[in-house]
Scaffold this motif. Structure first.
Motif, PDB file in Angstrom:
ATOM      1  N   GLU A  32     -16.912 -11.570 -17.059  1.00 43.35           N
ATOM      2  CA  GLU A  32     -18.030 -10.767 -17.545  1.00 43.35           C
ATOM      3  C   GLU A  32     -17.864  -9.320 -17.110  1.00 43.35           C
ATOM      4  O   GLU A  32     -17.496  -9.041 -15.974  1.00 43.35           O
ATOM      5  N   LEU A  33     -18.129  -8.426 -18.031  1.00 44.79           N
ATOM      6  CA  LEU A  33     -18.036  -6.993 -17.768  1.00 44.79           C
ATOM      7  C   LEU A  33     -19.440  -6.418 -17.866  1.00 44.79           C
ATOM      8  O   LEU A  33     -20.084  -6.527 -18.903  1.00 44.79           O
ATOM      9  N   HIS A  34     -19.902  -5.832 -16.790  1.00 42.32           N
ATOM     10  CA  HIS A  34     -21.254  -5.285 -16.760  1.00 42.32           C
ATOM     11  C   HIS A  34     -21.192  -3.769 -16.711  1.00 42.32           C
ATOM     12  O   HIS A  34     -20.639  -3.201 -15.775  1.00 42.32           O
ATOM     13  N   GLY A  35     -21.721  -3.136 -17.719  1.00 41.28           N
ATOM     14  CA  GLY A  35     -21.786  -1.680 -17.737  1.00 41.28           C
ATOM     15  C   GLY A  35     -20.627  -1.051 -18.480  1.00 41.28           C
ATOM     16  O   GLY A  35     -19.557  -1.637 -18.641  1.00 41.28           O
ATOM     17  N   ASP A  36     -20.875   0.156 -18.929  1.00 38.97           N
ATOM     18  CA  ASP A  36     -19.886   0.886 -19.714  1.00 38.97           C
ATOM     19  C   ASP A  36     -18.601   1.145 -18.937  1.00 38.97           C
ATOM     20  O   ASP A  36     -17.504   1.027 -19.478  1.00 38.97           O
ATOM     21  N   ASP A  37     -18.723   1.516 -17.666  1.00 37.20           N
ATOM     22  CA  ASP A  37     -17.540   1.871 -16.878  1.00 37.20           C
ATOM     23  C   ASP A  37     -16.575   0.700 -16.732  1.00 37.20           C
ATOM     24  O   ASP A  37     -15.361   0.877 -16.847  1.00 37.20           O
ATOM     25  N   THR A  38     -17.093  -0.506 -16.479  1.00 36.87           N
ATOM     26  CA  THR A  38     -16.199  -1.654 -16.313  1.00 36.87           C
ATOM     27  C   THR A  38     -15.548  -2.045 -17.637  1.00 36.87           C
ATOM     28  O   THR A  38     -14.398  -2.469 -17.657  1.00 36.87           O
TER      29      THR A  38
END
Length: 149
Positions: A32-38
């Motif tokens: 899972e990728l949380h947030g724009d930066d990740t």
């Protein structure tokens, strides 16, 4: 599981065989990728080298003797919806989406796109009568807008 698309000749003259898939030994929650930066970081990483090796091995099992001139691997991401169905429909005045393939949309992307177009061209944003699947099954969930900081 995996998918393999037929060879496609691109505008630059190269012909590519595209494949992808999921790995049974990796819990999807660990990706899972949380947030724009990740998400940006993941796309810039080029993906998981062990997944590229696994897919290359799968392709050689599927097509013995295949000798590609070049192997290119990249990162990808999927959008998952709570109901495990894509969202297809209006999200605002003259604004429509066809998203949330849940990692399984490569095989059905033509039909998802077609339904999105039918929905956008319909006067009421519905496609009733066009298919056996009612548009209500794919109605997008629209969250309240959040303030930009």
């Amino acid at each position: 599981w995996a998918y393999v698309l037929p060879p496609i000749t691109y505008p630059d003259g190269t012909t590519r065989l595209k494949l992808g898939g999921g790995r049974h030994d990796v819990d999807p929650a660990t990706r899972e990728l949380h947030g724009d930066d990740t998400l940006v970081e993941w796309y810039r990483s080029g993906g998981d080298p062990s997944a590229a090796e696994e897919m290359s091995g799968f392709l050689h099992e599927l097509i013995p003797g295949l000798a590609p001139l070049h192997v290119l691997s990249d990162a990808c991401a999927t959008c998952n919806t709570p109901g495990r169905r894509p969202y297809i429909g209006p999200v605002g005045p003259n604004l429509f989406v066809a998203t949330g393939g849940n990692g399984f949309a490569a095989k059905s992307s033509d039909e998802i796109g077609r339904l999105g177009a039918v929905c956008a061209l319909a006067t009421d944003g519905e496609w009733e009568g066009d298919t056996e699947l009612p548009s209500t099954l794919f109605k997008p969930l629209v969250l309240p807008a959040r303030a930009l900081s």
